[in-house]
Structures are given as C-alpha cells and as structure tokens.
Scaffold this active site. Sequence first.
Site, PDB file in Angstrom:
ATOM      1  CB  VAL A  78       2.437   2.575   4.933  1.00 59.36           C
ATOM      2  CG1 VAL A  78       3.831   3.163   4.896  1.00 59.36           C
ATOM      3  CG2 VAL A  78       1.709   2.872   3.623  1.00 59.36           C
ATOM      4  CG  ASP A 127      -1.941  -1.166   1.185  1.00 58.83           C
ATOM      5  OD1 ASP A 127      -1.914  -1.944   0.210  1.00 58.83           O
ATOM      6  OD2 ASP A 127      -2.720  -1.313   2.142  1.00 58.83           O
ATOM      7  CB  CYS A 181      -2.151  -2.731   5.372  1.00 54.48           C
ATOM      8  SG  CYS A 181      -3.805  -2.014   5.267  1.00 54.48           S
ATOM      9  CE  LYS A 222      -3.424  -4.572   1.579  1.00 55.78           C
ATOM     10  NZ  LYS A 222      -4.155  -3.560   2.266  1.00 55.78           N
TER      11      LYS A 222
HETATM   12  N1  TIU Z   1      -2.609   0.221   4.386  1.00 57.94           N
HETATM   13  C1  TIU Z   1      -3.051   0.437   5.620  1.00 57.94           C
HETATM   14  O1  TIU Z   1      -2.324   0.262   6.595  1.00 57.94           O
HETATM   15  N2  TIU Z   1      -4.343   0.911   5.764  1.00 57.94           N
HETATM   16  C2  TIU Z   1      -4.766   1.727   6.792  1.00 57.94           C
HETATM   17  O2  TIU Z   1      -5.929   2.100   6.872  1.00 57.94           O
HETATM   18  N3  TIU Z   1      -3.812   2.085   7.703  1.00 57.94           N
HETATM   19  C3  TIU Z   1      -3.954   2.960   8.754  1.00 57.94           C
HETATM   20  O3  TIU Z   1      -3.014   3.059   9.545  1.00 57.94           O
HETATM   21  N4  TIU Z   1      -5.047   3.692   8.871  1.00 57.94           N
END
Ligand code: TIU
Length: 224
Positions: A161, A24, A166, A133
């Site tokens: 991240v 992500d 995630c 996803k």
């Molecule tokens: N990719 C991911 O971690 N999605 C989130 O929503 N992360 C947050 O920390 N909000």
Amino acid sequence: MPSIVAAPYDYSFPAGKLALIVIDMQRDFVEEGGFGSALGNDVRPLQAIVPTVARLIAGFRAAGLPVIHTREGHKPDLSDCPPSKRARGQMPGSGSLTIGDAGPMGRILVDGEPGNDLVPELAALPGEIVLLKPGKGAFYATPLQEILQKLGIGHLIFAGVTTEVCVQTTMREANDRGYECLLAEDATESYFPEFKAATIAMIRAQGGIVGWTAPVEAVLRGLA
Ligand code: TIU
C-alpha cells in the site's frame, strides 16, 4: 522460462531470479490511529487485502524466493523528513496529527514506534530484509538497488500500500533502473478505489509502459 499470465501480455522471468517487494504493510497505514487515518482516510479497504498479501508471501517463501519488506518511517529526530512532507500532513483536508506527533500507536511514521511495525499477520521471517524508507519510493535513500544487485535479481513482483503512492512510485523507480516489474492486482490497495484502478490501467497501458499486472492466483500459478 517460467511465466505468469498477465496484462498486457504474459510476464516471463528466469527461474529462481524473481523477488517479491511488499510495500509498507505497516500498522500506520492499515490500522486506525496511524498515519493513514490521521490523513483522513478509511483504512478498512487496506485491512481487507492482508490475507491475500499473506498468500502471496507464502508462495514466495515456499518457492525459496526472496521476500523484501519496506516500512515508510523516519528517524526519531525527523532529520530524514523534509519539512515540506511534515507540513503537508497539517494542511486542510488531513487530520489533526502529522509525522512525529504522538498518536494512539506511538509517534506517527517514526521508526521504532508500534505504529511503524508491519501488521502482525505479515511479519518478516528471520533473515528477510525489512527496509526503512523515508520517501514514497523504496529506492530513495535506501540500499535497495545494492541488495537486488547482490541477489542477482532483475525481476520484481510488487504488493502493498498504497497503490498510487508508495507502490507506484517504487515501481516507476524500479522500471527506470531496468527491472521488469509486475504489480499483484489484489495484493495492493488504495484509500481511493478510482486511484487504484487508474494506477493499474496506466502501468500496463502503452504495451506495459511501467510493467505488468496480474492477480495473485496467476502469480502463484507461475511460481509453481
Ligand atoms: N506507503 C504509502 O503509500 N504512503 C502514503 O503516504 N500513502 C498514502 O496514500 N497517503
């Protein structure tokens, strides 16, 4: 067998059978005006890891090993977004915009919108897999398991991240499926430094209950 100097102990992997999963690294989380900032977060710490993630990706490409990218996003009609997920983005403590709303980079967390693109510095090369996803974990409602089986991959390095959302969710999903997982410590980031630190600690606690962690430099030395 090649190995990476890691915690809680060295991580060994069969030569040529390792893949990188970059979770992500999309504008929605890393740039101002996306989902991350709509939730009330400062996105600058996530921007800071982009060059390190780029170095890790370059190392995998140079070694001829697979790089798999993911994007968290939903179909334009939001049929794959549980109402609970959308509702929570509108609760006190988050910002004014939530999934599907029009933001400065298009509709928040929707496939095909500019904000859903990977950041340009980490764009996928032609032929690299980019998985859309709908959940936090990359195995839920995606063909990731089948893709890895076809590639004969049992060992995974993780970057991206956010560390405790995630990335950790996907690592736990992978661990339960029997994959040997290592988190690249400086190629992942959270909006909450204490959550990143806790995630790294809990992954490698209890003899590596979820897997291993190591800095990018150590991973690159292991690949070489
Ligand atoms: N990719 C991911 O971690 N999605 C989130 O929503 N992360 C947050 O920390 N909000």
